[in-house]
Design an enzyme around this catalytic site. Sequence first.
Site, PDB file in Angstrom:
ATOM      1  N   ASP A  26      39.025  32.132  44.129  1.00 17.24           N
ATOM      2  CA  ASP A  26      40.405  31.762  43.854  1.00 17.24           C
ATOM      3  C   ASP A  26      41.226  31.902  45.138  1.00 17.24           C
ATOM      4  OD1 ASP A  26      43.112  31.694  43.013  1.00 17.24           O
ATOM      5  OD2 ASP A  26      42.618  32.610  41.088  1.00 17.24           O
ATOM      6  N   GLY A  73      36.575  28.657  41.417  1.00 17.63           N
ATOM      7  CA  GLY A  73      37.922  28.896  41.888  1.00 17.63           C
ATOM      8  C   GLY A  73      38.875  29.342  40.805  1.00 17.63           C
ATOM      9  N   HIS A  74      40.142  28.971  40.979  1.00 16.17           N
ATOM     10  CA  HIS A  74      41.250  29.440  40.143  1.00 16.17           C
ATOM     11  C   HIS A  74      41.077  29.032  38.676  1.00 16.17           C
ATOM     12  CE1 HIS A  74      45.322  30.886  39.578  1.00 16.17           C
ATOM     13  NE2 HIS A  74      45.741  29.715  39.140  1.00 16.17           N
ATOM     14  N   PHE A  75      40.827  27.755  38.435  1.00  5.64           N
ATOM     15  CA  PHE A  75      40.652  27.254  37.070  1.00  5.64           C
ATOM     16  C   PHE A  75      39.190  27.399  36.662  1.00  5.64           C
ATOM     17  CE2 PHE A  75      44.749  25.348  37.935  1.00  5.64           C
ATOM     18  CZ  PHE A  75      45.368  25.292  36.693  1.00  5.64           C
TER      19      PHE A  75
END
Length: 287
Positions: free
Chosen positions: A238, A264-266
Amino acid sequence: MAFPLVTRVTHRHLDVEGVRVFYRESLPERENAPVLLLLHGFPSSSHQYRRLIDALGSRYRLIAPDYPGFGQTEAPDDFVYSFDRLADITEGFVQKLGLERFSMYMFDFGAPVGFRLALRHPEWVAGLVVQNGNAYEAGLSEGARDFIALRPGQEDAVRGLLTLEGTRGQYEGGTGDVTAVAPDGWTLDQHYLDLPGRQDAQIALAFDYRSNVAQYGRWQEWLREHTPPALIVWGRDDMFFPEPGARAYLADLPDAELHLFDTGHFALEEKLAEIAPLVAGFLDRVG
């Protein structure tokens, strides 16, 4: 040949303090199924949980509202955007639905909203699923610190994140297999960001983000005092909230279950097949 259960999902609005809150809710097969309140992040909406709802909604009652300034929710022109107000509307939404005990899935902006609810109503919280939802200084990247340091007068710096390129980057950044990330998510998010008044709402929330960092100590104290069952699932790459933010929870919740993923983030976009069974097992334990 037995056919797998297909989740039934309903899409409704609920009026809370003059805000027309949109939400999607699964209709599980069994009565009194465990409830999971899905709190979305930036710059998304309840749509980000559509695949998780399809995967688990036949067994559990999953409820995902859109905050004011996001998705299909409609707020009056004079609505004041802050994280306290997002929590106010979410609190009223929960009360109008008559929910009394549930777990919360807290992602990104969902963490500051969820922790505000937890402080106000600890009796509501059966458990926490934390996915890239930060509550620790250790979990702030340099980019996140620069974002939090923005002040009124630096609106252009925020607007750079609200472009199609910026939105797409949040979905695809840190992923191992970008082909696993459907373009519909970031495309739809950008549609909502481009609606009249939406970018001003996001700028107001960006400048208010420092109010969350100021409350980290209170949230950590709440975790130590109430020791809720917790499942922490985290995309370790992330760009905003890196891996140390996930591990930091263990200082206050040593019994929490931690799973790190190379994404990552999602994280749900790429790792749904791995995360959904963990969420199901967690709800079975705390439900």
